[in-house]
Design an enzyme around this catalytic site. Structure first.
Site, PDB file in Angstrom:
ATOM      1  N   ARG A 157       0.847  -1.179   0.000  1.00 31.14           N
ATOM      2  CA  ARG A 157       0.000   0.000   0.000  1.00 31.14           C
ATOM      3  C   ARG A 157       0.890   1.240   0.000  1.00 31.14           C
ATOM      4  O   ARG A 157       2.065   1.185   0.384  1.00 31.14           O
ATOM      5  CB  ARG A 157      -0.901   0.020   1.235  1.00 31.14           C
ATOM      6  CG  ARG A 157      -1.858  -1.172   1.350  1.00 31.14           C
ATOM      7  CD  ARG A 157      -2.677  -1.062   2.635  1.00 31.14           C
ATOM      8  NE  ARG A 157      -3.668  -2.126   2.751  1.00 31.14           N
ATOM      9  CZ  ARG A 157      -3.475  -3.271   3.403  1.00 31.14           C
ATOM     10  NH1 ARG A 157      -2.298  -3.497   4.000  1.00 31.14           N
ATOM     11  NH2 ARG A 157      -4.412  -4.185   3.473  1.00 31.14           N
ATOM     12  N   LYS A 181      -2.365  -2.023   7.949  1.00 30.86           N
ATOM     13  CA  LYS A 181      -3.551  -1.494   8.621  1.00 30.86           C
ATOM     14  C   LYS A 181      -3.693  -2.089  10.011  1.00 30.86           C
ATOM     15  O   LYS A 181      -3.454  -3.271  10.220  1.00 30.86           O
ATOM     16  CB  LYS A 181      -4.803  -1.792   7.794  1.00 30.86           C
ATOM     17  CG  LYS A 181      -4.884  -0.983   6.499  1.00 30.86           C
ATOM     18  CD  LYS A 181      -6.201  -1.240   5.793  1.00 30.86           C
ATOM     19  CE  LYS A 181      -6.340  -0.366   4.556  1.00 30.86           C
ATOM     20  NZ  LYS A 181      -7.624  -0.580   3.867  1.00 30.86           N
ATOM     21  N   HIS A 252      -1.948   2.285  -5.822  1.00 26.63           N
ATOM     22  CA  HIS A 252      -2.896   1.187  -5.645  1.00 26.63           C
ATOM     23  C   HIS A 252      -3.070   0.380  -6.923  1.00 26.63           C
ATOM     24  O   HIS A 252      -3.339  -0.820  -6.874  1.00 26.63           O
ATOM     25  CB  HIS A 252      -4.250   1.715  -5.180  1.00 26.63           C
ATOM     26  CG  HIS A 252      -5.217   0.619  -4.820  1.00 26.63           C
ATOM     27  ND1 HIS A 252      -5.068  -0.158  -3.693  1.00 26.63           N
ATOM     28  CD2 HIS A 252      -6.320   0.152  -5.458  1.00 26.63           C
ATOM     29  CE1 HIS A 252      -6.038  -1.058  -3.648  1.00 26.63           C
ATOM     30  NE2 HIS A 252      -6.810  -0.890  -4.706  1.00 26.63           N
ATOM     31  N   ARG A 255      -0.387  -2.113  -6.914  1.00 22.60           N
ATOM     32  CA  ARG A 255      -0.741  -3.172  -5.955  1.00 22.60           C
ATOM     33  C   ARG A 255      -1.749  -4.135  -6.572  1.00 22.60           C
ATOM     34  O   ARG A 255      -1.639  -5.361  -6.428  1.00 22.60           O
ATOM     35  CB  ARG A 255      -1.307  -2.540  -4.679  1.00 22.60           C
ATOM     36  CG  ARG A 255      -1.857  -3.523  -3.635  1.00 22.60           C
ATOM     37  CD  ARG A 255      -2.255  -2.724  -2.389  1.00 22.60           C
ATOM     38  NE  ARG A 255      -3.142  -3.457  -1.497  1.00 22.60           N
ATOM     39  CZ  ARG A 255      -2.757  -4.287  -0.533  1.00 22.60           C
ATOM     40  NH1 ARG A 255      -1.468  -4.531  -0.367  1.00 22.60           N
ATOM     41  NH2 ARG A 255      -3.630  -4.882   0.246  1.00 22.60           N
ATOM     42  N   HIS A 278      -4.395  -8.878   3.589  1.00 24.27           N
ATOM     43  CA  HIS A 278      -5.817  -8.566   3.574  1.00 24.27           C
ATOM     44  C   HIS A 278      -6.447  -8.796   4.945  1.00 24.27           C
ATOM     45  O   HIS A 278      -6.098  -9.724   5.664  1.00 24.27           O
ATOM     46  CB  HIS A 278      -6.540  -9.413   2.520  1.00 24.27           C
ATOM     47  CG  HIS A 278      -6.438  -8.835   1.145  1.00 24.27           C
ATOM     48  ND1 HIS A 278      -6.642  -9.581   0.011  1.00 24.27           N
ATOM     49  CD2 HIS A 278      -6.155  -7.580   0.718  1.00 24.27           C
ATOM     50  CE1 HIS A 278      -6.501  -8.806  -1.060  1.00 24.27           C
ATOM     51  NE2 HIS A 278      -6.204  -7.604  -0.648  1.00 24.27           N
ATOM     52  N   TYR A 287       1.274 -15.188  11.362  1.00 22.08           N
ATOM     53  CA  TYR A 287       2.531 -15.725  10.869  1.00 22.08           C
ATOM     54  C   TYR A 287       2.943 -17.031  11.522  1.00 22.08           C
ATOM     55  O   TYR A 287       3.924 -17.638  11.112  1.00 22.08           O
ATOM     56  CB  TYR A 287       3.641 -14.676  11.039  1.00 22.08           C
ATOM     57  CG  TYR A 287       3.304 -13.436  10.276  1.00 22.08           C
ATOM     58  CD1 TYR A 287       3.225 -13.458   8.889  1.00 22.08           C
ATOM     59  CD2 TYR A 287       2.988 -12.268  10.936  1.00 22.08           C
ATOM     60  CE1 TYR A 287       2.865 -12.341   8.176  1.00 22.08           C
ATOM     61  CE2 TYR A 287       2.633 -11.139  10.226  1.00 22.08           C
ATOM     62  CZ  TYR A 287       2.571 -11.177   8.852  1.00 22.08           C
ATOM     63  OH  TYR A 287       2.199 -10.075   8.151  1.00 22.08           O
TER      64      TYR A 287
END
Length: 312
Positions: A157, A181, A252, A255, A278, A287
């Site tokens: 992003r 985010k 974007h 991306r 996402h 992870y």
């Protein structure tokens, strides 16, 4: 179950926002929540509605007013409803409300077109163009090329590429530590061409007053300040224009191209989701179950710029 006694909806909103802040919600998100929920609570006050008295019909009336008075788009209405729904869900679960009228309330969704696509050849035309003449222009190109490579190589992003620091890059394993985010961290691979471009830019870095320490931002201005989001957007557009590409290029879009090209070549949706970070990967420790060797293998096989092609 009876609702918990509170002094005002303003107090309730403050409590909710404080909890969101503790959960590491970004400043931008908190400001949006504050604005959207405050606006709805102001509507309730004008209607002499207590929070416990709000019904689905009131939500529908509120949304209708936003369309009539402000001409809000369907996407803006969905964002507004999402904030209200989250606030009311929390208030209901914390027993500040007897029931949640927003729980089953839905707006009619309109189909949303996918972002425009550009093909691999066009991306290559932009990233592989010759350096401009002039020392400063050439140095700017080295920086911009590194940005373009990471946007397309790793599907970052805009805010993510802007915030990359020296410590986040592992050149040996060709991995980036990205904070996305909600302050969620993910590890993404980057290709050999991106590695070459970033390393070439870092050769210029000290001449731009770059302080080569772990916490320093990778992408800076000539004065050594972190590059701003608008500056990155403008440079991406400029380099597309310089390459003679008739497309409104923005971060974007690169991306989106990353995701589309990776999926078309690998068909490994899960791996691409991991790389993109996402939000539908709901677990907070995403992870612990990622096989980085597998992810790197998928990347090397699928990404158009993952590795240098052997000479024929």
């Amino acid at each position: 179950m009876e609702s918990t006694k509170i002094n005002s909806t303003t107090e309730l909103l403050e409590i909710w926002l404080k909890e969101r802040e503790i959960q590491n919600q970004s400043k931008h998100t908190l400001q949006a929540y504050m604005r959207d929920v405050s606006d709805f609570l102001a509507f309730c006050a004008r209607q002499n509605l207590q929070l416990n008295d709000v019904e689905a019909t009131d939500l529908r009336q509120y949304m209708a007013e936003k369309v009539e008075q402000q001409g809000l788009s369907p996407s803006s209405l969905q964002r507004l409803l999402s904030a209200i729904r989250q606030f009311m869900k929390w208030a209901d679960q914390a027993n500040y409300m007897a029931f949640n009228p927003a729980d089953d309330f839905q707006l009619k969704r309109q189909s949303r077109p996918l972002p425009g696509m550009i093909d691999i050849e066009t991306v290559n035309q932009i990233i592989d163009q010759a350096a401009p003449e002039g020392e400063v222009a050439e140095q700017m190109w080295l920086r911009d090329k590194a940005i373009l490579e990471l946007l397309y190589s790793s599907g970052l992003r805009l805010a993510e590429v802007q915030s990359i620091r020296i410590k986040d890059i592992d050149f040996n394993r060709q991995l980036l530590r990205i904070t996305g985010k909600g302050n969620k961290t993910r590890i993404v691979p980057f290709g050999s061409k991106a590695k070459e471009s970033v390393m070439a830019w870092l050769q210029v870095y000290p001449f731009w007053n770059g302080d080569f320490v772990p916490e320093a931002h990778v992408f800076i201005t000539q004065k050594g300040n972190p590059l701003g989001a608008r500056q990155i957007e403008n440079r991406v557009k400029f380099q597309a224009q310089r390459a003679g590409v008739n497309v409104d290029l923005h971060p974007h879009l690169l991306r989106h191209c990353f995701a589309s090209h990776m999926l078309s070549n690998s068909r490994d949706l899960r791996a691409v989701q991991e790389m993109l970070g996402h939000s539908n990967l709901t677990t907070t420790q995403i992870y612990t179950h990622v096989d980085f060797d597998h992810l790197a293998e998928i990347y090397d096989q699928a990404h158009p710029r993952a590795q240098n092609k052997k000479e024929a």
